[in-house]
Design an enzyme around this catalytic site. Structure first.
Site, mmCIF file in Angstrom:
data_model
loop_
_atom_site.group_PDB
_atom_site.id
_atom_site.type_symbol
_atom_site.label_atom_id
_atom_site.label_comp_id
_atom_site.label_asym_id
_atom_site.label_seq_id
_atom_site.Cartn_x
_atom_site.Cartn_y
_atom_site.Cartn_z
ATOM 1 N N THR A 151 -8.793 6.551 -1.755
ATOM 2 C CA THR A 151 -9.918 6.024 -2.191
ATOM 3 C C THR A 151 -11.066 6.780 -1.899
ATOM 4 O OG1 THR A 151 -9.867 5.237 0.143
ATOM 5 C CG2 THR A 151 -9.601 3.436 -1.676
ATOM 6 N N LYS A 198 -14.737 8.113 -3.779
ATOM 7 C CA LYS A 198 -15.972 8.510 -3.167
ATOM 8 C C LYS A 198 -16.552 9.734 -3.614
ATOM 9 C CE LYS A 198 -14.349 5.666 0.801
ATOM 10 N NZ LYS A 198 -13.537 5.949 1.916
ATOM 11 N N HIS A 221 0.944 -1.169 0.006
ATOM 12 C CA HIS A 221 0.163 -0.031 -0.063
ATOM 13 C C HIS A 221 0.931 1.236 0.019
ATOM 14 C CE1 HIS A 221 -3.957 -1.747 0.955
ATOM 15 N NE2 HIS A 221 -3.132 -2.866 1.553
ATOM 16 N N LYS A 223 0.500 14.431 1.177
ATOM 17 C CA LYS A 223 -0.785 14.702 0.662
ATOM 18 C C LYS A 223 -1.081 16.275 0.649
ATOM 19 C CE LYS A 223 -2.434 10.729 3.435
ATOM 20 N NZ LYS A 223 -3.200 9.796 2.233
ATOM 21 N N LYS A 266 -8.507 13.656 4.875
ATOM 22 C CA LYS A 266 -7.684 12.604 4.956
ATOM 23 C C LYS A 266 -6.908 12.721 5.991
ATOM 24 C CE LYS A 266 -6.767 13.804 0.446
ATOM 25 N NZ LYS A 266 -6.786 12.467 -0.318
ATOM 26 N N ARG A 267 -5.983 11.801 6.364
ATOM 27 C CA ARG A 267 -4.859 11.967 7.059
ATOM 28 C C ARG A 267 -3.926 13.061 6.772
ATOM 29 N NH1 ARG A 267 -4.418 7.853 11.502
ATOM 30 N NH2 ARG A 267 -2.472 9.097 11.967
HETATM 31 C C1 Z16 Z 1 -2.636 3.355 4.817
HETATM 32 O O1 Z16 Z 1 -3.898 3.869 5.002
HETATM 33 C C2 Z16 Z 1 -2.202 3.385 3.382
HETATM 34 C C3 Z16 Z 1 -0.812 2.842 3.142
HETATM 35 C C4 Z16 Z 1 -0.358 2.361 4.226
HETATM 36 O O2 Z16 Z 1 1.231 2.074 3.886
HETATM 37 C C5 Z16 Z 1 -0.361 2.429 5.420
HETATM 38 C C6 Z16 Z 1 -1.507 2.750 5.828
HETATM 39 CL CL1 Z16 Z 1 -2.246 2.731 7.293
HETATM 40 C C7 Z16 Z 1 -2.975 3.718 2.491
HETATM 41 C C8 Z16 Z 1 -2.399 4.559 1.151
HETATM 42 O O3 Z16 Z 1 -1.722 5.472 1.643
HETATM 43 C C9 Z16 Z 1 -3.537 5.090 0.185
HETATM 44 O O4 Z16 Z 1 -2.962 5.677 -0.779
HETATM 45 C C10 Z16 Z 1 -4.430 3.661 -0.163
HETATM 46 O O5 Z16 Z 1 -5.596 4.153 -0.995
HETATM 47 C C11 Z16 Z 1 -4.963 3.121 1.267
HETATM 48 O O6 Z16 Z 1 -3.880 2.377 1.871
HETATM 49 C C12 Z16 Z 1 -5.510 1.707 0.612
HETATM 50 O O7 Z16 Z 1 -4.893 0.887 -0.231
#
Ligand code: Z16
Length: 781
Positions: free
Chosen positions: A625, A629, A346, A523, A517-518
């Site tokens: 994601t 939405k 991810h 970001k 978002k975080r």
């Molecule tokens: C996270 O939420 C994501 C990546 C990661 O290594 C650790 C955490 Cl806690 C996120 C990505 O930043 C985001 O781009 C992606 O859409 C999401 O994971 C689901 O794949």
């Protein structure tokens, strides 16, 4: 199709059941909490039989074990009512009791067992697996405190524990599944004798699919002491110490590590990761053995998905069980393990890729370190060990049958960067599965008005076949207007809520521009707030210049140890204070930072958004994601060519997407230019002036250089290229103004975003995993 064996009560029966619960369990009280609990109890009574019959139907079928340290499921009552077709019945009972359904739903605490995108993705996947008929168990941890509750005091973030469990959680059932999990100790001749054992107790949250079509399970492990109370110690006078083992066991599941995209690096975190992995493997192997199946057939019956590297220790744990308990040879064990394990990556951020010091791992899990060293020896090119650390991404890759990225761009970058060497050795192993989101929660649940407009236009059935949104084209004028009317109503509702809860008055006719978002440098919330400052400055220069009114909405949590992210929150708060009180700009510009961003707040904001901010530095956001939405709720994206933005733009059409900024490739070459930031600032007086306001006390006169750190970062290293992307971002923002000023043109673009976002359903994603990774066909209805 609803299962014939399953009975959903009629509206009248539902009403009667809720009233009966209220009198039997709540002494006839009619307050919000009592009504919510009564309703949850009735719904649970409907869901549990659906779940049981689905488990029976799925028996013997190959299934998925989705291992994830995070499941960000949010509230469940609204989703369940919608799925069972009981929303109207529930509205009616609430009204009869003098309440509104919305108020009742809102007293349910959010189950926030996740940080952000990764945890929410796992929750969307549970919904989709249950809906498309993919037998699955989501394995996670039952954290006592989920993600912290964010407060804002003096415009700064505060953190307090969230307690979703304290008043009991009606959606879970304590399961019969429990296992002892060992830690520490010694290994002699390949035999591990742990010196500590903690009990993993399962709690099941049934996950019903759409309209009860099928169901899955979310199984959360709680840590309990093997022997919780030492009577001898108590009788000896040590009244507190008598519960020590209980307290130390419970510490394991006390908190979720509040990191998104940064490494936690704590012993307790590794302990949590192993606890999840070992308990989940023990559980699925127990099922396999109970079915009388030989171990060699494991890959025919189960596929394990590792959600990021967090549960990657499941690899060595499976090897340990196969070798030490089942007596397999190393090579045979590895082959079997690779037949069941798969790994989703991810992130490419180097600081987020987990690695554990060999010393630490060997102390907590001595036998696992031995096995990891054997694996490293057997696969010398895999890069499992490096610098006295175990590199979990490489370990996960080496043990997985399939490795996947979460958007097309991210997957390509995985092949070129972090996993370049491994990809050359195993060119067939990496596949892409672009993320998706569940349209049940993210359209029908949060935006009933839009769902109604869509159903009026194309009929029922699209919620489980989202590509059918394409039937909205060619756009009929009435449909575009109906959607615009829904958006307008959602904005009026949000404006009222902002007034009532935040004391900010906003014009529902303004463009609602949302970044939620975080908070993270990549970001680039600071790019957004700098553009906001520049916009404010220009509006003040010429208030009559025909500006398009804007409401800038921000929300998001910063990791407690992430200083820079917290400064960004602080800055946004101070800018909001100054701008919102400015009589010169008045209704032209408002800035809001909403505290405690969570799933429920997202459900409130997304349906009311006009503009979706997806402005990460290209190459950094694996997918995103939230971007999906927003698009499916009729917001236009202003965004970079990053993550799934690329695919969103391809699908909704370049003319319906506000693109700006450098590509991932341009980012790398730009970074190599010395003084890239200074050069960009020199060429862009608007940015220079906005940065100046961070240094001269415009926003905090008593402490003029408070935000100089942010200004210095953007002017100096600027690793995330805020300065270099600013000018093009400004251009795209003014393009957004022009588009918005043409209300009909905007409404059409918004409608096209809805019509063309069907591909971003997580049902499509799950079908992709089933076909390309898990080798599972759906359980037939
Ligand atoms: C996270 O939420 C994501 C990546 C990661 O290594 C650790 C955490 Cl806690 C996120 C990505 O930043 C985001 O781009 C992606 O859409 C999401 O994971 C689901 O794949």
């Amino acid at each position: 199709m609803r299962d014939e064996a399953v009975t959903v009560p009629s509206d009248a029966a539902f009403r009667a059941a809720v009233l009966e619960r209220l009198s039997s369990d709540h002494g006839g009280r009619r307050d919000l909490c009592s009504v919510r609990r009564a309703m949850a109890a009735v719904l649970r009574g409907v869901v549990v039989p659906i779940w049981q019959s689905a488990l029976e139907r799925g028996a013997g079928h190959k299934r998925v074990a989705y291992l994830s340290m995070e499941f960000l499921i949010g509230r469940l009552a609204g989703d369940t009512l919608l799925s069972l077709g009981l929303r109207d019945a529930a509205k009616a009972v609430c009204l009869e009791l003098g309440l509104t359904l919305d108020d009742v739903l809102e007293v349910e605490p959010d189950a926030a067992l996740g940080n952000g995108g990764l945890g929410r993705l796992a929750a969307c996947f549970l919904d989709s697996m249950a809906t498309v008929g993919c037998p699955a168990v989501g394995y996670g941890l039952r954290y006592e405190h989920g993600l912290f509750r964010q407060g804002i005091e003096d415009d700064k973030q505060t953190e307090t524990p969230e307690d979703w469990l304290s008043r009991g959680y009606p959606w879970e059932l304590r399961s019969a599944r429990s296992y002892g999990i060992g830690f520490f100790g010694t290994v002699t001749d390949g035999v591990w004798k742990p010196s500590e054992t903690i009990w993993a107790q399962g709690y099941d949250v049934p996950v019903p699919g759409w309209q009860g079509s099928f169901a899955g399970t979310l199984r959360l492990w709680a840590a309990e002491a093997v022997q919780s109370f030492d009577l001898g110690r108590f009788n000896g006078g040590d009244h507190v110490g008598a519960s020590e083992t209980e307290a130390s066991a419970r510490a394991l599941c006390r908190v979720l590590y509040p990191d998104d995209g940064t490494e936690a690096g704590q012993t307790l975190r590794l302990k949590q990761e192993y606890f999840l992995s070992a308990a989940s493997l023990a559980d699925l192997l127990a099922d396999h053995r109970a079915a009388g199946l030989p171990m060699e057939t494991l890959p025919d019956h189960v596929a394990i998905q590792l959600n990021d590297t967090h549960p990657a220790i499941a690899g060595p744990e499976l090897m340990r069980v196969l070798i030490d308990e089942e007596g397999l040879e190393f090579d045979a064990a590895l082959k079997l393990a690779r037949g069941v394990l798969n790994y989703t990556n991810h992130t490419l951020l180097p600081e987020a890729l987990e690695s554990w010091p060999e010393m630490l791992l060997g102390w907590l899990l001595p036998r696992h370190l031995e096995i990891i060293r054997m694996l490293a020896g057997a696969m010398p090119g895999a890069g499992i060990l490096g610098g006295s650390e175990v590199r979990m991404g490489n370990l996960a890759f080496a043990m997985a049958g399939r490795v996947n990225g979460v958007s097309a761009l991210h997957t390509e970058l995985m092949k070129e960067t972090v996993f370049a060497g491994l990809h050359r050795q195993h060119p067939e192993r990496i596949v892409n599965q672009t993320n998706g989101v569940t349209p049940r929660r993210w359209i029908a649940g949060c935006n009933p008005g839009l769902a109604g407009a869509v159903t009026a236009a194309i009929g029922e059935g699209w919620l489980t076949d989202l590509e059918r949104l394409g039937e909205l084209e060619p756009l009929q004028p009435g449909v575009v207007e109906a959607m615009a009317e829904v958006k307008r109503a959602n904005k009026v509702q949000l404006a009222a809520w902002l007034g009532a809860t935040q004391g900010v008055q906003v014009d529902p006719g303004a463009m609602f521009d949302v970044q939620i978002k975080r908070i993270h440098e990549y970001k680039r919330q600071h790019l957004n707030i700098l553009e906001t400052i520049a916009l404010w400055q220009e509006m003040r220069d010429a208030p009559q210049a025909g500006w398009v009114p804007r409401v800038k909405i921000f929300a998001g949590k910063a990791a407690p140890g992430y200083h820079f992210a917290k400064e960004i929150i602080h800055l946004i708060g101070k800018v909001a204070r100054m701008v919102n009180a400015d009589p010169v700009t008045g209704d032209l510009l408002k800035v809001v930072f909403l505290p405690n961003y969570n799933v429920s707040l997202a459900e409130r904001l997304i349906p009311a958004a006009d503009l979706s901010e997806q402005i990460s530095t290209a190459g950094k956001e694996a997918s995103g994601t939230g971007n999906m939405k927003f698009a499916m709720n009729g917001a236009l994206t202003i965004g970079t060519l990053d993550g799934a933005n690329v695919e969103i733009r391809e699908r909704v059409g370049a003319e319906n997407f506000l693109l700006f900024g450098m590509t991932a490739e341009e980012v790398s070459s730009r970074r190599a230019i010395p003084d890239h930031a200074a050069t960009a600032i020199e060429a862009e007086p608007r940015l220079a002036r906005a940065l100046e306001a961070l240094r001269d006390g415009t926003f905090i006169p008593d402490w003029p250089d408070l935000f100089a750190g942010i200004a210095d970062n953007v002017s100096g290293p600027d690793h995330f290229l805020v300065a270099s992307d600013f000018a093009d971002y400004w251009r795209a923002q003014r393009e957004a103004d022009r588009w918005f000023a043409d209300a009909d043109g905007w409404a059409e673009k918004a409608a096209l975003n809805v019509a063309r976002s069907g591909w971003f359903s997580s049902d499509r994603t799950i079908r992709g995993y089933m076909a390309d990774i898990w080798g599972i066909s759906p359980v037939s209805a």
